[in-house]
Design a protein around this motif. Structure first.
Motif, mmCIF file in Angstrom:
data_model
loop_
_atom_site.group_PDB
_atom_site.id
_atom_site.type_symbol
_atom_site.label_atom_id
_atom_site.label_comp_id
_atom_site.label_asym_id
_atom_site.label_seq_id
_atom_site.Cartn_x
_atom_site.Cartn_y
_atom_site.Cartn_z
ATOM 1 N N PHE A 56 -27.785 18.878 -2.975
ATOM 2 C CA PHE A 56 -26.483 18.340 -2.139
ATOM 3 C C PHE A 56 -26.329 16.887 -2.188
ATOM 4 O O PHE A 56 -25.179 16.383 -1.275
ATOM 5 C CB PHE A 56 -26.670 18.861 -0.667
ATOM 6 N N PHE A 57 -26.977 16.132 -2.854
ATOM 7 C CA PHE A 57 -26.776 14.592 -2.998
ATOM 8 C C PHE A 57 -26.186 14.217 -4.553
ATOM 9 O O PHE A 57 -26.711 14.782 -5.388
ATOM 10 C CB PHE A 57 -27.965 13.950 -2.491
ATOM 11 N N PHE A 69 -24.042 12.012 0.045
ATOM 12 C CA PHE A 69 -23.978 13.613 0.237
ATOM 13 C C PHE A 69 -22.731 13.894 -0.477
ATOM 14 O O PHE A 69 -21.557 13.506 -0.094
ATOM 15 C CB PHE A 69 -24.119 13.778 1.609
ATOM 16 N N THR A 70 -22.799 14.896 -1.154
ATOM 17 C CA THR A 70 -21.638 15.551 -1.988
ATOM 18 C C THR A 70 -21.383 16.969 -1.499
ATOM 19 O O THR A 70 -20.442 17.414 -2.224
ATOM 20 C CB THR A 70 -21.933 15.331 -3.425
ATOM 21 N N TYR A 75 -23.065 21.684 -7.796
ATOM 22 C CA TYR A 75 -22.664 22.817 -8.170
ATOM 23 C C TYR A 75 -21.271 23.385 -8.672
ATOM 24 O O TYR A 75 -21.143 23.986 -9.843
ATOM 25 C CB TYR A 75 -22.939 23.938 -6.951
ATOM 26 N N SER A 76 -20.203 22.416 -8.171
ATOM 27 C CA SER A 76 -19.027 22.791 -8.851
ATOM 28 C C SER A 76 -19.138 22.085 -10.287
ATOM 29 O O SER A 76 -18.436 22.653 -11.160
ATOM 30 C CB SER A 76 -18.050 21.917 -7.962
ATOM 31 N N GLU A 77 -19.623 21.082 -10.282
ATOM 32 C CA GLU A 77 -19.909 20.361 -11.679
ATOM 33 C C GLU A 77 -20.801 21.208 -12.623
ATOM 34 O O GLU A 77 -20.365 21.122 -13.795
ATOM 35 C CB GLU A 77 -20.545 18.854 -11.727
ATOM 36 N N ASN A 276 -31.014 13.431 -10.649
ATOM 37 C CA ASN A 276 -31.499 14.225 -9.739
ATOM 38 C C ASN A 276 -30.949 15.359 -8.893
ATOM 39 O O ASN A 276 -31.056 16.494 -8.928
ATOM 40 C CB ASN A 276 -32.512 13.502 -8.681
ATOM 41 N N GLY A 277 -29.850 14.849 -8.412
ATOM 42 C CA GLY A 277 -28.864 15.978 -7.556
ATOM 43 C C GLY A 277 -28.182 17.130 -8.724
ATOM 44 O O GLY A 277 -28.240 18.147 -8.375
ATOM 45 N N LEU A 278 -27.771 16.863 -9.672
ATOM 46 C CA LEU A 278 -27.226 17.652 -10.817
ATOM 47 C C LEU A 278 -28.166 18.451 -11.283
ATOM 48 O O LEU A 278 -28.017 19.756 -11.406
ATOM 49 C CB LEU A 278 -26.640 16.762 -11.769
ATOM 50 N N ALA A 279 -29.464 17.978 -11.845
ATOM 51 C CA ALA A 279 -30.393 18.693 -12.182
ATOM 52 C C ALA A 279 -31.004 19.605 -11.103
ATOM 53 O O ALA A 279 -31.205 20.804 -11.431
ATOM 54 C CB ALA A 279 -31.636 17.931 -12.775
#
Length: 312
Positions: A56-57, A69-70, A75-77, A276-279
């Motif tokens: 979520f970051f 915080f995103t 998840y959308s990406e 890290n967040g995307l992975a």
């Protein structure tokens, strides 16, 4: 006449023991399992919770102080990025191809091993061997011993018969990874289907043959319906593994030439792009997909157990 007096017989003393309650017995039974449960939670669940939080970051490890915080942005990406969508499609294609091919080959081998012949035990052991090979070692075996365009076994056989000698990994990269996985997973499917074949009602088969049924009719109307649950189980268990497979893609093609599946994309995002967040978001999606498949697998296993108990 002498009177005899009898001493009164003392009533036996009843020694009552206080038995533990049902709740105490349940805790006493489960207590030895608590260390294993705590260890499993610490090893598996806590890292997953940490991964879920990081997903979520917006967090790049090269800039640790710039994280923010995103929400569901990662998840959308993952679901909208073209490269990530392509890796999802590659994962689906790789899984479906490997599972179907290994199921068909495993069924053929199981039907052959179900017949009695001299040396069947040795043949069965040799056919199981590929499944026992370490995945990375199996991928290296296919990459260097079979696929190498200069000294590989496949091109050596083609040179002997005068055929073309292609560069297998460069020309058909996804097929190269799929063939390695099919070779490794066919023995697993064969074992599951062989167990299903040996649990058939042989009296029913003999009765069908007495009535004039051919071998094809026995297979189509008796054997194949009986193997349906075993085919489903093999497909689901194989899918759980292939969806998460990393070794073959990383070792044979290094994710290039359009072979990057979702686990390899997670590796690229984490170790190469340091996102890290995307992975973490992509990894959570892989886990969710595996849990969904595992749920169906558990249902199939429980139905198989119920059928066996009903026969007993």
């Amino acid at each position: 006449m002498t009177a005899t007096t009898t001493a009164p017989i003392a009533a036996p003393s009843v020694h009552t023991e206080k038995r533990p309650s049902g709740r105490m017995r349940a805790w006493a039974t489960r207590a030895p399992l608590l260390p294993a449960l705590i260890f499993m939670i610490a090893v598996t669940q806590l890292p997953f919770v940490a991964t879920l939080v990081i997903s979520f970051f917006d967090w790049n490890s090269l800039y640790p102080d710039a994280r923010s915080f995103t929400g569901f942005g990662n998840y959308s990406e993952v679901l909208t990025d073209a490269a990530l969508r392509k890796s999802v499609w590659t994962t689906i294609l790789l899984t479906v191809t490997v599972v179907l091919a290994s199921l068909i080959l495993g069924l053929v081998l199981a039907l052959l091993l179900d017949r009695k012949f001299r040396g069947r035990g040795v043949v069965r052991t040799l056919l199981i061997a590929p499944f026992l090979v370490v995945p990375v070692a199996a991928a290296l075996l296919w990459k260097h011993v079979l696929y190498n365009p200069e000294y590989g076994l496949l091109n050596g056989l083609l040179h002997y018969v005068g055929g073309p000698e292609p560069d297998w990994i460069s020309n058909t990269p996804l097929l190269a990874a799929e063939m390695s996985l099919v070779w490794q997973w066919t023995p697993f499917m064969m074992l599951i289907l062989l167990a299903g074949l040996q649990s058939r009602d042989h009296q029913q088969i003999e009765a069908a043959k007495v009535d004039g049924a051919s071998d094809w009719q026995v297979f189509r109307y008796l054997t194949l319906p009986h193997l349906r649950r075993y085919l489903e189980l093999g497909a689901l268990l194989g899918s759980i593994y292939i969806v998460q497979n990393f070794d073959a893609v990383f070792t044979i093609t290094s994710g290039g030439l359009g072979t990057a599946n979702l686990p390899y994309t997670v590796y690229q995002s984490f170790y190469q792009a340091h996102e890290n967040g995307l992975a973490s978001a992509a990894g959570v999606l892989v886990v969710i997909g595996s849990i969904i498949i595992a749920t169906f697998a558990l249902r199939v296993v429980s139905s198989l157990f119920r059928e066996e108990v009903g026969r007993a």
